[in-house]
Write an enzyme that holds these catalytic residues in place. Structure first.
Site, mmCIF file in Angstrom:
data_model
loop_
_atom_site.group_PDB
_atom_site.id
_atom_site.type_symbol
_atom_site.label_atom_id
_atom_site.label_comp_id
_atom_site.label_asym_id
_atom_site.label_seq_id
_atom_site.Cartn_x
_atom_site.Cartn_y
_atom_site.Cartn_z
ATOM 1 N N GLY A 21 0.840 -1.190 0.000
ATOM 2 C CA GLY A 21 0.000 0.000 0.000
ATOM 3 C C GLY A 21 0.867 1.228 0.000
ATOM 4 O O GLY A 21 2.085 1.169 -0.191
ATOM 5 N N GLY A 22 0.210 2.383 0.232
ATOM 6 C CA GLY A 22 0.951 3.636 0.208
ATOM 7 C C GLY A 22 2.012 3.715 1.280
ATOM 8 O O GLY A 22 3.012 4.403 1.131
ATOM 9 N N VAL A 26 3.694 -5.530 3.013
ATOM 10 C CA VAL A 26 3.371 -6.432 4.117
ATOM 11 C C VAL A 26 3.781 -7.839 3.702
ATOM 12 O O VAL A 26 3.511 -8.270 2.566
ATOM 13 C CB VAL A 26 1.876 -6.388 4.472
ATOM 14 C CG1 VAL A 26 1.578 -7.309 5.664
ATOM 15 C CG2 VAL A 26 1.441 -4.966 4.786
ATOM 16 N N LYS A 41 5.169 -5.493 8.496
ATOM 17 C CA LYS A 41 4.906 -4.345 7.638
ATOM 18 C C LYS A 41 6.171 -3.504 7.565
ATOM 19 O O LYS A 41 6.708 -3.069 8.588
ATOM 20 C CB LYS A 41 3.751 -3.522 8.189
ATOM 21 C CG LYS A 41 3.354 -2.365 7.301
ATOM 22 C CD LYS A 41 2.086 -1.703 7.813
ATOM 23 C CE LYS A 41 1.623 -0.631 6.838
ATOM 24 N NZ LYS A 41 0.373 0.004 7.315
ATOM 25 N N ASP A 134 -8.546 6.526 9.179
ATOM 26 C CA ASP A 134 -8.531 5.898 7.852
ATOM 27 C C ASP A 134 -9.333 4.604 7.877
ATOM 28 O O ASP A 134 -8.887 3.579 7.364
ATOM 29 C CB ASP A 134 -7.101 5.643 7.391
ATOM 30 C CG ASP A 134 -7.039 5.339 5.884
ATOM 31 O OD1 ASP A 134 -7.940 5.788 5.153
ATOM 32 O OD2 ASP A 134 -6.101 4.650 5.461
#
Length: 883
Positions: A21-22, A26, A41, A134
């Site tokens: 992701g941004g 992971v 992560k 988020d």
């Protein structure tokens, strides 16, 4: 550069990639030290040199590590290897909610279940001052155990909890819509205030939760558009159609709840995610049918924070109708129950003097607080700042009292007398009150404090309501002798005279007396079994043998005028201290609680909560305890229509029972000796409950400690037979843990002796450790601490904990968290290692035991309706005396 299989980060071996992701990648990995599978992560290497993004990464670590919750992904570790920052989290098997929703809307039962779990996770975070910012389907994983909330990389400490904000957050507010990367969050689920660059709050998460629930239930996004700009415009200006208009079978109540979440103005949303969770639970229990009346969808409902309106709806609607119509209705008595929501337990309630409010001591997930409710609105408030309100030896009665103007409440917590406004606000400490049992507030601003069990400090004291040092009031009887043992002060209408209970010199009988401010002389009124309240239009209310009585009384001449008349049967009361669960206003409103005497069935269940066998007949069982061999079971059983109890023993193999005690009074809290040949228990046969020892050979029970001013309850017996662990209520503090040596001079040893609640202790199988419950964090949680050796102490539970029990090998600890049976893997050596808690099943109610191998549990289940859990409200009670 992405990591490949076999690469190492510290002691972690990369197995395979899981996603990206941004914030970074992971990976699935193996912890080579503990040989377990984890998720790692890693901050994306092209971004690692960006201070702001690295700051976000570190904030994620702080946010996740700040708490533990069954529906939040657990953080195991944080590290840096060769300049690579990484987090080590629990490895979750399942699929993301985003992937699940790609197949369409979810069934309503799944929507409610996942939403309740997500709301519970957010509630935990918000209580720690952490905002997610988020929340979206991609940050929710659906596992076999339900929903797990992920990725707190955008979370921030609230200003109140974390102080000043970072430069990044300041710039975000200034340039939210103009600079790349400064809108913090995912656009489709962001609240209007976030899009406008204003500060996010807990209510911003509530907005995102509403959008998430909408998408789970309808299968489509609440706000959509062809571009980010059009999505932002939709969020700022438009409202999505009702879920029920998209999915016909969706309950209308869910529409009301989601609208409250998606309000544009944060002030018009649900005010806390706690409120949202309670409403979701109510909708789930009602299967969505009329769980939210149309009248409570107004702005006033949302701002009044009404978590109990669903439970009180029917009864309160009736009360509102009566209040509004007033004299146009016949003045007849009426009664209804108040049912608490979810896993909340109501212990004790008081009506304000003006009859316009109710206040309750309530416990939710191990946290005990005061809750208030105005009768003219469908809302109930938790009074923040009342956590840890003290429990008396026989319950919560007497732990708080109203001011005469009904605007403030005095309460006892952590050894102090405190005051808080009934509308909420910060609490104020008025004085130290470690030994105070009960109090009353006089119209002239004087507070009376009764100290009944503190050695040389017994008596009645007074302080101004503004605070100060308590001043002792001398009280004398008709012969001029000083009165020591004083309980339950209560004011009379003139504001000068007051009532109180006096314990007789042999502490065997209570008497009601009247005194007057400024004089030591008192007048005896009558013998009583409970505390007494004066109620207009001229009655004394008190309990005798479980019946609530109204006794005609001339408050001016301080004399009885006639025989008492019954108002209600089966009230909870305790003869030894006068505790009785009732309260009345001067307007004819009465609230009371019934004696917990409902029959129960003992059932053996497995680790999944499945029935294995029923034990004995339905009776008023309490405190069931299995013998070390597992062949016998002893429990306290209530005598019908009384507060007395006896100990009975079940032979589980022969399916037979025998009575162990038969004296008048209460025999409670049995504990087995390690060899299964004796039992230690508490009994009040000769005064205040204290420890007795009885063998199984039929010999008479003998006291282990003398009766005194402090209540004693046994907790456990050490595996080597040398110590009995017991809890004792210290008037100077609260409940404390002590150990009674059975060898040598037999002088009790303090084990956990602080100003906090410490009880429910149990020895580890090797005798070197104890698990116990303390409220030092503000809620009752389970801890493990060393017994008679140096070592660390660790907190086990995080969402409330009670009744810890060990497996025979010491490798597993069980405890109750609300209505959940929890299990924790434990490794004890010179230190304590704990695995994350896991839920096994949901017992019907507290009070259980577990077999030594940890494979089966003894559970209590009500075999009939348990009305004792619900306070009863009675309107216009004086009219019942005329019928």
């Amino acid at each position: 550069m992405p990591l490949t299989a076999g690469a190492r980060l510290g002691s972690y071996e990369i197995l395979s990639p899981l996603g990206a992701g941004g914030m970074g990648e992971v990976y699935k990995a193996r912890d080579t030290r503990l040989d377990r599978t984890v998720a790692i992560k890693v901050l994306a290497s092209p971004l690692a040199a960006t201070p702001e993004l690295k700051q976000r990464f570190e904030r994620e670590a702080r946010a996740i590590s700040a708490f533990s919750h069954p529906h939040i992904c657990t953080l195991h570790d944080i590290g840096n290897d060769g300049g690579v920052d990484f987090l080590v989290m629990e490895y979750l098997e399942g699929e993301s909610l985003d992937d699940l929703l790609s197949h369409g809307p979810l069934p309503t039962d799944q929507v409610l279940r996942f939403a309740i779990q997500i709301a519970g996770a957010l509630e935990k975070a918000h209580r720690q001052g952490i905002i997610h910012r988020d929340l979206k389907p991609g940050n929710v994983m659906i596992t076999q155990n339900g929903a797990k909330l992920l990725d707190f990389g955008l979370a921030k400490q609230s200003v109140a909890a974390g102080g000043a904000q970072s430069d990044l957050e300041t710039r975000t507010r200034v340039k939210a819509l103009t600079a790349q990367g400064t809108i913090v969050g995912t656009c489709q689920y962001m609240a209007p205030e976030q899009l406008e660059g204003r500060e996010a709050s807990a209510r911003s998460d509530i907005f995102a939760l509403g959008a998430l629930i909408y998408e789970m239930a309808s299968g489509q996004a609440a706000f959509s558009g062809e571009s980010q700009a059009s999505i932002i415009a939709s969020i700022l200006k438009s409202q999505p159609p009702n879920i029920s208009a998209v999915v016909a079978v969706s309950p209308p109540a869910l529409d009301s709840l989601v609208r409250g979440c998606l309000a544009k103005d944060p002030e018009e949303r649900w005010q806390t995610v706690h409120d949202v969770r309670l409403q979701l639970e109510a909708i789930s229990e009602e299967d969505g049918a009329s769980a939210l009346p149309a009248m409570i969808t107004s702005r006033r409902w949302l701002n009044e924070r009404g978590p109990w309106a669903l439970a009180l709806g029917i009864g309160m609607a009736a009360l509102l109708a009566i209040t509004q119509l007033g004299r146009s209705l016949p003045q007849t008595p009426a009664r209804f129950l108040i049912a608490p929501p979810g896993n909340t337990t109501l212990h004790y309630g008081l009506v304000s003097p003006d009859g316009r409010r109710l206040a309750f001591v309530a416990t939710t997930n191990g946290k005990t607080e005061l809750w208030t409710r105005s009768l003219d609105v469908l809302a109930l408030h938790v009074l923040a700042g009342t956590e840890g309100i003290r429990r008396q030896s026989a319950g919560y009665a007497g732990t708080f009292f109203w001011s005469p103007d009904s605007k403030s409440i005095g309460f006892f917590a952590h050894g102090s007398l405190k005051m808080i406004e009934a509308d909420g606000g910060p609490s104020q400490t008025l004085c130290d009150a470690p030994g105070v049992d009960t109090g009353a507030w006089a119209p002239d601003g004087t507070i009376l404090l009764a100290v009944g069990q503190a050695h040389d400090k017994e008596g009645l004291y007074r302080i101004p309501a503004t605070g100060g040092t308590p001043e002792k009031i001398r009280l004398t009887d008709e012969n001029g002798k000083d009165i020591k043992f004083v309980f339950w002060p209560a004011m009379l209408p003139d504001g000068k005279h007051f009532l109180f209970n006096q314990d007789s010199p042999d502490r065997g009988e209570l008497f009601l007396r009247a005194g007057v401010m400024g004089s030591s002389s008192t007048q005896r009124i009558m013998p009583v079994e409970s505390r007494v309240e004066y109620a207009a239009p001229g009655y004394l209310l008190h309990v005798r043998q479980g019946t609530l009585l109204a006794q005609p009384f001339d408050a001016g001449k301080l004399r009885l005028l006639g025989k008492p008349a019954p108002l209600a049967e089966g009230l909870g009361y305790y003869v030894g201290t006068g505790t009785a669960n009732f309260s009345t206003s001067q307007t004819g409103l009465l609230v009371y609680q019934l004696l917990e005497q409902t029959s129960r069935q003992l059932v053996r269940v497995d680790r999944a909560g499945r029935d294995v066998e029923s034990i004995g007949e339905s009776m008023a069982y309490d405190s069931p305890r299995l013998s070390p061999s597992g062949r016998l079971l002893v429990s306290s059983i209530g005598k019908p229509q009384t507060s007395e109890t006896d100990l009975w023993m079940h032979d589980l193999a022969r399916k037979s029972m025998i009575r162990l005690t038969s004296e008048a009074g209460q025999a409670l809290w049995p504990v087995w000796s390690p060899d299964g040949a004796s039992i230690v228990f508490a009994a009040d046969w000769d005064g205040i409950p204290h420890l007795f020892l009885q063998g199984l050979d039929g010999a008479k029970a003998i006291p282990l400690l003398p009766s005194g001013p402090r209540v004693q309850f046994p907790m456990d017996w050490s595996p080597d037979g040398r110590f009995i662990l017991y809890a004792m209520r210290d008037p100077m503090n609260d409940w404390d843990l002590w150990a009674l040596p059975l060898q040598g001079d037999k002088t009790p040893i303090p084990v956990a002796d602080t100003k906090f609640y410490e009880s429910q202790g149990t020895f580890s199988p090797d005798g070197r450790w104890i698990a116990y419950v303390s409220d030092e964090s503000g809620a009752r949680e389970v801890y493990i601490a060393p017994f008679q050796h140096a070592g660390e102490r660790k907190r086990v539970s995080s969402e409330g904990g009670a009744e810890p029990r060990w497996r025979h090998d010491g490798r597993e600890l069980f405890y109750l968290s609300g209505s959940r049976m929890m299990s924790v893997a434990v490794r004890l050596s010179d230190s304590i290692e704990l695995a994350p808690p896991t839920q096994l099943f949901s017992p019907a109610e507290p009070g259980y035991d577990v077999s030594t191998d940890g494979k089966t549990f003894i559970e209590r289940r009500p075999s009939g309706p348990d009305d004792s859990r619900f306070p009863v409200v009675m309107l216009n009670w004086p009219a019942s005396l005329k019928q």
